[in-house]
Design an enzyme around this catalytic site. Structure first.
Site, PDB file in Angstrom:
ATOM      1  N   THR A  97      28.049  44.469  37.572  1.00  0.00           N
ATOM      2  CA  THR A  97      29.190  43.686  37.064  1.00  0.00           C
ATOM      3  C   THR A  97      30.294  43.621  38.175  1.00  0.00           C
ATOM      4  OG1 THR A  97      31.009  43.419  35.218  1.00  0.00           O
ATOM      5  CG2 THR A  97      30.189  45.827  36.098  1.00  0.00           C
ATOM      6  N   THR A  98      30.760  42.835  37.758  1.00  0.00           N
ATOM      7  CA  THR A  98      32.079  42.282  38.741  1.00  0.00           C
ATOM      8  C   THR A  98      33.217  42.693  38.342  1.00  0.00           C
ATOM      9  OG1 THR A  98      32.628  39.437  37.206  1.00  0.00           O
ATOM     10  CG2 THR A  98      31.132  40.112  40.257  1.00  0.00           C
ATOM     11  N   SER A 119      28.085  47.999  42.583  1.00  0.00           N
ATOM     12  CA  SER A 119      28.358  46.396  43.951  1.00  0.00           C
ATOM     13  C   SER A 119      28.600  45.421  42.689  1.00  0.00           C
ATOM     14  CB  SER A 119      27.650  46.035  45.320  1.00  0.00           C
ATOM     15  OG  SER A 119      27.692  45.425  45.737  1.00  0.00           O
ATOM     16  N   PRO A 120      29.822  44.445  42.864  1.00  0.00           N
ATOM     17  CA  PRO A 120      30.130  42.912  42.428  1.00  0.00           C
ATOM     18  C   PRO A 120      28.813  42.233  43.105  1.00  0.00           C
ATOM     19  CG  PRO A 120      31.661  43.857  44.104  1.00  0.00           C
ATOM     20  CD  PRO A 120      31.226  44.548  44.070  1.00  0.00           C
ATOM     21  N   GLN A 121      28.599  42.883  43.938  1.00  0.00           N
ATOM     22  CA  GLN A 121      27.860  41.086  44.254  1.00  0.00           C
ATOM     23  C   GLN A 121      26.157  41.715  45.659  1.00  0.00           C
ATOM     24  OE1 GLN A 121      26.023  38.823  45.539  1.00  0.00           O
ATOM     25  NE2 GLN A 121      28.297  38.319  46.150  1.00  0.00           N
ATOM     26  N   HIS A 155      31.441  28.435  38.758  1.00  0.00           N
ATOM     27  CA  HIS A 155      31.203  29.611  38.675  1.00  0.00           C
ATOM     28  C   HIS A 155      30.772  28.916  37.191  1.00  0.00           C
ATOM     29  CE1 HIS A 155      31.997  32.280  41.545  1.00  0.00           C
ATOM     30  NE2 HIS A 155      31.161  33.789  41.256  1.00  0.00           N
ATOM     31  N   LYS A 159      31.669  32.808  33.160  1.00  0.00           N
ATOM     32  CA  LYS A 159      31.728  34.013  34.302  1.00  0.00           C
ATOM     33  C   LYS A 159      33.556  34.065  33.669  1.00  0.00           C
ATOM     34  CE  LYS A 159      32.420  35.202  38.534  1.00  0.00           C
ATOM     35  NZ  LYS A 159      32.071  37.024  38.240  1.00  0.00           N
ATOM     36  N   GLY A 164      34.155  38.114  42.619  1.00  0.00           N
ATOM     37  CA  GLY A 164      34.706  39.434  43.275  1.00  0.00           C
ATOM     38  C   GLY A 164      34.517  38.652  44.342  1.00  0.00           C
ATOM     39  N   THR A 165      33.679  37.991  44.549  1.00  0.00           N
ATOM     40  CA  THR A 165      33.160  37.896  46.032  1.00  0.00           C
ATOM     41  C   THR A 165      34.116  36.687  47.050  1.00  0.00           C
ATOM     42  OG1 THR A 165      30.650  37.242  46.053  1.00  0.00           O
ATOM     43  CG2 THR A 165      31.403  36.233  47.644  1.00  0.00           C
TER      44      THR A 165
END
Length: 269
Positions: A97-98, A119-121, A155, A159, A164-165
């Site tokens: 999850t972000t 990790s968000p990614q 997105h 969302k 997060g990226t």
């Protein structure tokens, strides 16, 4: 996201446990994915349910893609934090999850004896790109001092939070001297704009991640443009399966003699 992860898991020979947690209104329902019937449970009694699943599947690893506003305490449902639940029951987990309070999530794992990848990614190639950006940021401080930055991210409409990226990339520009605040990000969630302005293929409106960064020198004679676009969710699902296999291969994962958490790069990214 759950369907994509199950499909990716089955494609490499893993065996998904036919149980999933969902919203209260979906409790008791079943969904079919890859020919498998998955039973859904709501938040009520989930600790005892998860404990019984671990008893039946002792090598269980949980994959969590909870929507951002439910990662930590959800005042509406008043349910226990997911990470705390997994650590209390003693089950390793992958959390993609972000949202959520990052430091709280990390501390929860660090204070437990449970392995986790958080990790968000989960896209390995995107993680590699972010690692390269971090190297640039560390080795060339001040390289972009005075430069202005424009950021646009698109997105799917579902969302809820900022990418997060995008946050990670912006941080890598801030270290070399760029001044930029997160509220300056242009978030595109309207499908019409996504197709006409961003160029998202209509078939991927349900799931995509388009990011665009534009740097301009103080005198506007120099500019840099950076773009990375993802259509669909397969890149994240495949990375999630890799993270799951990474945890499964760790020595003594069930005895948990040492507690440890991993960021995405150490998990094969």
């Amino acid at each position: 996201m759950g369907r994509d992860v199950i499909q990716a898991a089955v494609s490499v020979g893993l065996h998904p446990v036919p149980v999933s947690f969902s919203r209260a209104e979906e409790s008791g329902q079943t969904v079919e994915v890859c020919g498998k019937e998955i039973k859904l449970h709501g938040p009520s009694g989930r600790e005892s349910i998860l404990a019984s699943i671990v008893d039946e599947y002792p090598n269980l690893i949980v994959v969590d893609y909870t929507v951002p506003d439910a990662v930590n305490e959800n005042e509406d449902l008043r349910i226990q934090d997911n990470a705390e639940l997994y650590c209390k029951v003693g089950v390793p987990f992958v959390m993609g999850t972000t949202g959520g309070e990052r430091e709280r999530l990390y501390k929860t794992v660090k204070d437990s004896n449970v392995y986790a990848v958080i990790s968000p990614q989960m896209g390995k190639q995107v993680v590699a790109f972010l690692a390269a950006m971090e190297i640039m940021a560390e080795q060339f401080p001040g390289a972009f001092s005075g430069y202005s930055l424009q950021v646009m991210e698109s997105h799917q409409a579902s969302k809820l939070d900022i990418s997060g990226t995008a946050k990670a990339v912006i941080s890598c520009f801030q270290k070399p001297g760029v001044s930029f605040e997160l509220d300056q990000i242009q978030q595109i969630r309207d499908p019409k704009q996504q197709v006409e302005m961003v160029g998202v293929p209509e078939e991927y409106l349900y799931g995509h991640a388009f990011h665009m960064y534009h740097l301009t020198s103080p005198d506007q004679t120099v500019s840099f443009e950076l773009q990375h676009n993802v259509c669909g969710r397969s890149i994240y699902a495949e990375g999630t399966v890799d993270a799951t296999i990474f945890l499964a291969k760790k020595d003594s994962i069930r005895s948990r003699a040492v507690n440890l958490q991993y960021d995405r790069r150490s998990a094969g990214g």
